[in-house]
Design a protein around this motif. Structure first.
Motif, short mmCIF file in Angstrom:
data_model
loop_
_atom_site.label_atom_id
_atom_site.label_comp_id
_atom_site.label_asym_id
_atom_site.label_seq_id
_atom_site.Cartn_x
_atom_site.Cartn_y
_atom_site.Cartn_z
N LEU A 193 -1.17 -21.33 9.29
CA LEU A 193 -0.99 -21.24 7.65
C LEU A 193 -0.18 -22.27 7.44
CD1 LEU A 193 -1.22 -19.73 5.05
CD2 LEU A 193 0.96 -18.38 5.81
N VAL A 202 -0.35 -17.40 0.02
CA VAL A 202 0.53 -16.77 1.28
C VAL A 202 0.43 -15.22 1.59
CG1 VAL A 202 2.59 -16.86 2.60
CG2 VAL A 202 1.88 -18.78 1.54
N VAL A 254 -3.15 -13.94 2.58
CA VAL A 254 -3.44 -14.34 3.69
C VAL A 254 -2.75 -13.48 4.72
CG1 VAL A 254 -3.27 -16.21 5.58
CG2 VAL A 254 -4.05 -16.64 3.18
N LEU A 255 -1.56 -12.79 4.60
CA LEU A 255 -0.57 -12.30 5.50
C LEU A 255 -0.64 -10.74 5.28
CD1 LEU A 255 2.31 -14.69 5.68
CD2 LEU A 255 0.42 -14.42 7.16
N PRO A 310 4.56 -28.34 -5.54
CA PRO A 310 4.82 -27.10 -5.48
C PRO A 310 4.21 -26.13 -4.51
CG PRO A 310 4.16 -27.48 -7.93
CD PRO A 310 3.60 -28.84 -7.16
N MET A 367 1.34 -23.32 -10.09
CA MET A 367 0.99 -23.67 -8.74
C MET A 367 2.02 -23.03 -7.65
SD MET A 367 -1.47 -25.39 -8.33
CE MET A 367 -1.50 -25.75 -6.56
N LEU A 368 3.29 -23.06 -8.01
CA LEU A 368 4.27 -22.50 -7.09
C LEU A 368 3.98 -21.02 -6.71
CD1 LEU A 368 7.58 -23.41 -6.10
CD2 LEU A 368 7.83 -21.34 -7.51
N VAL A 378 6.90 -24.83 -1.48
CA VAL A 378 6.60 -23.17 -0.87
C VAL A 378 6.78 -23.34 0.53
CG1 VAL A 378 5.08 -21.38 -0.64
CG2 VAL A 378 5.74 -22.30 -2.87
N SER A 416 7.58 -10.51 5.22
CA SER A 416 8.11 -11.53 4.94
C SER A 416 7.45 -12.31 3.51
CB SER A 416 7.87 -12.71 6.06
OG SER A 416 8.35 -12.27 7.15
N ALA A 417 5.91 -12.08 3.34
CA ALA A 417 5.62 -12.76 2.43
C ALA A 417 5.62 -11.78 1.14
CB ALA A 417 3.75 -12.82 2.53
N GLY A 459 3.14 -25.40 -15.71
CA GLY A 459 1.93 -25.62 -14.65
C GLY A 459 2.35 -25.72 -13.56
N ALA A 460 3.41 -26.65 -13.10
CA ALA A 460 3.91 -26.61 -11.67
C ALA A 460 4.29 -25.15 -11.21
CB ALA A 460 5.06 -27.74 -11.60
N ALA A 479 5.10 -10.26 9.24
CA ALA A 479 4.59 -11.38 8.40
C ALA A 479 4.35 -11.08 6.99
CB ALA A 479 3.22 -12.08 8.88
N ASN A 490 4.02 -10.39 15.53
CA ASN A 490 4.44 -9.57 14.31
C ASN A 490 3.67 -9.99 13.01
OD1 ASN A 490 6.50 -8.18 15.57
ND2 ASN A 490 7.88 -10.06 15.60
N GLY A 491 2.30 -10.60 13.33
CA GLY A 491 1.55 -10.95 12.29
C GLY A 491 1.58 -12.30 11.78
N THR A 496 0.45 -20.65 -5.00
CA THR A 496 0.92 -20.67 -3.59
C THR A 496 1.47 -19.52 -2.85
OG1 THR A 496 1.31 -23.01 -3.88
CG2 THR A 496 1.46 -22.34 -1.64
N LEU A 497 2.68 -18.90 -3.46
CA LEU A 497 3.10 -17.83 -2.80
C LEU A 497 2.11 -16.59 -2.86
CD1 LEU A 497 6.63 -17.80 -4.47
CD2 LEU A 497 6.10 -17.90 -2.26
N GLN A 537 8.46 -14.00 9.53
CA GLN A 537 7.50 -14.35 10.49
C GLN A 537 6.19 -15.06 9.82
OE1 GLN A 537 8.05 -12.85 13.34
NE2 GLN A 537 9.53 -11.65 12.95
N PHE A 538 6.48 -15.87 9.08
CA PHE A 538 5.35 -16.56 8.59
C PHE A 538 4.53 -17.46 9.33
CE2 PHE A 538 8.08 -16.39 4.75
CZ PHE A 538 7.45 -15.64 3.98
N THR A 580 9.32 -12.67 -0.06
CA THR A 580 9.56 -14.08 -0.61
C THR A 580 8.91 -14.13 -1.96
OG1 THR A 580 9.33 -14.88 1.43
CG2 THR A 580 9.22 -16.27 -0.02
N VAL A 635 2.10 -32.93 -9.89
CA VAL A 635 2.41 -31.68 -10.54
C VAL A 635 1.72 -30.54 -9.74
CG1 VAL A 635 2.57 -30.30 -12.83
CG2 VAL A 635 3.38 -32.64 -12.67
#
Lengths: 647, 199
Positions: free
Chosen positions: A269, B40, B43-44, A239, B32-33, A243, B131-132, B28-29, B128, A263-264, B36-37, A257-258, B135, A235
């Motif tokens: 990652l 990301v 970071v970006l 996830p 986590m989803l 992602v 995008s992040a 809970g899941a 980037a 472009n960054g 993570t987003l 562009q991940f 998303t 669980v």
């Protein structure tokens, strides 16, 4: 994409042959079902089932099928590298094969085998009549099957993924992997990953909420503990994969562009996200095996499991550490000394709880009366072979030394030395152990033992040479090498070992046919003189599992009750509530499959229409009035009489 | 069916209790989803390439409206569950409809915001960072959209079948989901927009 491009892979004779064999196989199955008039039976009893035992059997059937798919990939790889400058496969084909070998073996063999066994055993071990959400369980299976089918379709239609099972960017980007192969990767894994996540939710709820009266957490069998912890990892880890795969799809098909180089974007990652899921995934497939070995060693040593509390604690510690070690997969990619140092230490720390478990198993056997059955042989073989894998793991954990081992065959040998004696021996042990519970007859012991010895010996012949080759600098994923490297003889030895492994797995499958024909039916409930609740009910298990739900006061209640002459399943019958069968999960996953298939080719309109089909099933389910059904007391008495009379 | 009258209707049967517990695990899941987003995104966030930065495109006014609408909707769904426990079907439905209308308003502004970004040349493929951002926002927005349809399906069932063990259970689980989306939005508001506007 033109038709010619889509069916391009079929121009390869080997792929064409595989495609033809799939078509012929499908025709045989369809013709057989039609000839024996089994379509109705098949649809009602299997495609529509919500029974955890049947779902478990289907998981294992797919796992065995995929063992052969992944096994053929492995044999081809070993055949290609058996001699220097071999031309059996070209570089592209070799890339596709090592990619799908990894994907199939981890996600479509190890995972479903583990999930199949947990489906069959967990409700029985905790004295429950089904899982918490039987319909969701069927959806989990069919989503997994859809993902599995999609990935296997890739090598016929459009091309297989070819950037390694880790699909590192920028290699996996459209620039360097222009075929649809990695679209299959992101979508097939997405489907089966969703199924696995639902399994996680389902089994945590089942184990926390549906245990037999009196079964406190610290009185649960060790396999149940291992599955609880495994599902918690599922669980929290899956996830992240969801992602990562979604971002991969966006990058490849929508131009985001991940993970790009401009472009960054940040290619590393992907590696981080992948392994934040990927390392816990390793423990998702190994912890259940630890649980299986704990059950089997205690049963066949005729002793209580040594160090119950430390077993539980060590699994909890492993599950926590599993989330803190992911960067050890890429020490060489330039994150400084401090980061490497920290991940080195967390990685080595995992050896401590694992070592605790090893000693507990050894001490369980001390002074025990060991019977050398097939499941026990796997458990005994696991201990020394897995230790080699563990020790080489600690070698690889040292960041500075890893610069020498990184991406060599040494690494390949290491992870096969943990995954095969760990996971594969574990699920095979569980498969032989619980087979009579599933079908009411045993697998033949002679053939079972022959299979074990073939596999155990051939495994070492196949993979030990790879340690030496790796230390000599033989890099992984090379499709060939020149004679002057001197890698030839050891590679040939490894190929011979691989043939032995193949023979071992064939014996295991032949054993199904042999035992089905020749082994006595009507196996007793307590086949192995077992310890936990699944041995308290009949073999095979009636659909309601337990006519009377047993009450538990201690760990291994069934074992102690047996010694004291008590019957924990005695009591008055009451009508039993059961869920209704439904074909909706099957059809819904069919729409999921279509949506993902169209999405692979960026055919968005048909993909969206298929997704609407999925939502249609969700709405229909919401409005459905389904309160299940009851099995009457008379019916229970009749079933019990029939099953008991045969004992 | 065994009804335990000491518990609210949505907890009254064994099956209902399992569903509520299972949904908590699922949340809970979901955490986590989104975690993570968010990771990301963090970071970006400064990797804007040739595209605009956050402070160049973020506008506080529409975001404040979005926040106001979604936070209020979380309050009204709470009132809806309260009415449900009192057995007041009409009040419960009114509050749920209010919740969904507020959700729709939120979604409208978010779509408008996306269109504005695209007009300014800030698309999901530009950098980037974008995008992040898109998303993360898009995943949250998709959850709200899914919630709108889900809420409507529950309202129809409550209207047709009244408040019983099944419908109250569904409505309660839906309220958990809706509150969760609100919590995620608070993080988006604080750590995406406010933080982006400061720097």
């Amino acid at each position: 994409m033109s038709m010619e491009e889509i069916f391009h892979p079929m121009q390869e004779p080997m792929i064409l042959m595989a495609a033809i064999s799939i078509v012929v196989g499908a025709i045989v199955v369809v013709a057989g079902l039609t000839y024996f008039k089994k379509w109705g039976y098949f649809y009602k009893n299997w495609l529509s089932t919500v029974d955890h035992k049947k779902i478990g059997i289907m998981y294992i059937a797919v796992a065995l099928l995929m063992l052969f798919r992944g096994g053929v990939d492995a044999l081809l790889m070993r055949a290609q590298t058996a001699v220097p400058n071999n031309g059996l496969l070209d570089a592209q084909h070799y890339n596709e094969i090592f990619t799908t070998h990894g994907l199939v073996m981890i996600l479509f063999m190890a995972m479903p085998f583990v999930i199949g066994l947990m489906n069959i055993v967990i409700p029985l071990q905790i004295g429950a009549r089904d899982v918490a959400f039987p319909r969701l369980n069927a959806i989990s299976f069919w989503l997994f099957a859809a993902g599995c089918g999609l990935l296997n379709l890739s090598f016929i239609v459009g091309g297989s993924p070819d950037a390694g099972w880790t699909a590192y960017f920028p290699l996996a980007s459209t620039e360097f992997s222009p075929t649809v192969g990695n679209n299959y990767y992101s979508l097939a894994l997405q489907l089966s990953g969703l199924g696995t996540l639902m399994t996680g939710v389902n089994f945590i709820t089942t184990i926390i909420k549906m245990r037999a009266p009196g079964m406190k957490l610290m009185k649960m069998p060790m396999f149940t503990w291992s599955i609880l912890i495994t599902n918690v990892i599922i669980v929290f880890a899956f996830p992240v994969l969801t992602v990562a795969l979604a971002l991969m799809m966006l990058d490849r098909q929508f131009g985001t562009q991940f993970f790009t180089m401009a472009n960054g974007g940040m290619d590393m990652l992907w590696a981080n996200l992948f392994w934040v899921w990927g390392h816990p995934e390793v423990y998702i497939v190994i912890l259940p095996a630890f649980g299986i070995f704990s059950e089997i060693i205690a049963t066949f040593a005729r002793k209580n499991l040594y160090g119950y509390k430390s077993m539980v604690m060590s699994m909890v510690v492993i599950s926590l550490l599993s989330f803190l070690v992911w960067a050890h997969h890429f020490y060489t990619m330039g994150h400084g000394v401090m980061v490497n140092g920290v991940f080195s230490i967390t990685t080595m720390a995992i050896a401590v709880p694992t070592g605790v478990k090893m000693f507990n198993w050894l001490l369980t056997m001390r002074h025990g009366k060991i019977s050398f059955t097939t499941p026990m042989l796997y458990a005994l073989g696991f201990i020394p072979i897995f230790t080699i894998g563990g020790v080489t793991g600690v070698m690889l954990a040292m960041a500075s030394a890893d610069y020498q081992y990184h991406n060599t065959m040494f690494l390949v040998a290491h992870f096969h030395y943990v995954l095969i004696p760990g996971t594969v021996f574990g699920v095979l042990a569980g498969y032989h152990f619980w087979w009579p519970k599933m079908f009411g007859f045993r697998l033949n012991e002679k053939l079972g033992k022959l299979g074990f010895w073939l596999i155990a010996i051939s495994f070492n012949v196949t993979f030990f040479p790879l340690f030496i080759l790796g230390l000599d600098g033989y890099a992984r994923r090379m499709y060939t090498y020149s004679e002057s490297t001197g890698y030839g003889p050891l590679n040939m030895l490894s190929f011979i070992g691989a043939l032995g492994l193949a023979a071992g797995f064939l014996v295991i499958v032949y054993n199904i046919f042999y035992s089905w024909k020749n082994m006595p039916r009507n196996e007793k409930a307590d086949v192995w003189d077992g310890r936990s609740l699944e041995w308290a009910t009949h073999s095979p298990v009636p659909e309601y599992n337990f006519a009377v739900v047993p009450t538990v006061t201690q760990l291994d209640e069934f074992w102690f009750a047996k010694k004291e002459g008590r019957d924990i399943t005695a009591g008055k019958f009451e009508k039993i509530h059961m869920p209704n069968n439904s074909a909706a999960p099957f059809w819904m996953s069919g729409f999921f499959f279509l949506a993902a298939f169209f999405a692979v080719f960026s055919a968005w309109i048909p993909a969206i229409i298929s997704l609407l089909g999925v939502f249609g099933f969700m709405i229909a389910r919401s409005f459905e009035k389904d309160h299940g059904r009851y099995i009457s007391v008379e019916e229970i008495m009749e079933t019990e009489k029939r099953l008991r009379g045969d004992k | 069916m065994k009804i335990d009258s000491s518990l609210p209707l949505e907890y009254s049967t064994e099956e209902n209790r399992l569903k509520i517990f299972g949904f908590w695990i699922f949340l809970g899941a979901e955490i986590m989803l989104f975690a993570t987003l968010f990771t990301v995104y963090f970071v970006l966030a400064n990797r804007t390439g040739n595209g605009p930065t956050g402070s160049e495109i973020f506008e506080l006014t529409p975001v404040l409206f979005e926040t106001f609408l979604l936070l209020t909707s979380s309050f009204t769904i709470g009132l809806g569950i309260h009415a449900m426990r009192l057995g007041n079907k009409k009040a419960m439905m009114t509050f749920f409809i209010t919740t969904l209308v507020l959700g729709l308003g939120f979604l409208g502004i978010e779509i408008f915001e996306f269109i504005t970004y695209v007009h300014e040349g800030a698309t999901i493929t530009t950098s980037a960072f974008l995008s992040a951002l898109m998303t993360l926002l898009g995943t949250h927005g998709a959850h709200v959209t899914f919630g709108l349809f889900w809420g409507i399906a529950i309202l129809i069932q409550v209207a047709k079948r009244g408040l019983n063990a099944q419908t109250t259970n569904k409505a309660f689980i839906f309220s958990l989901y809706w509150h969760f989306l609100d919590v995620v939005w608070i993080f988006i508001f604080s750590f995406v927009y406010l933080k982006g506007l400061i720097s």
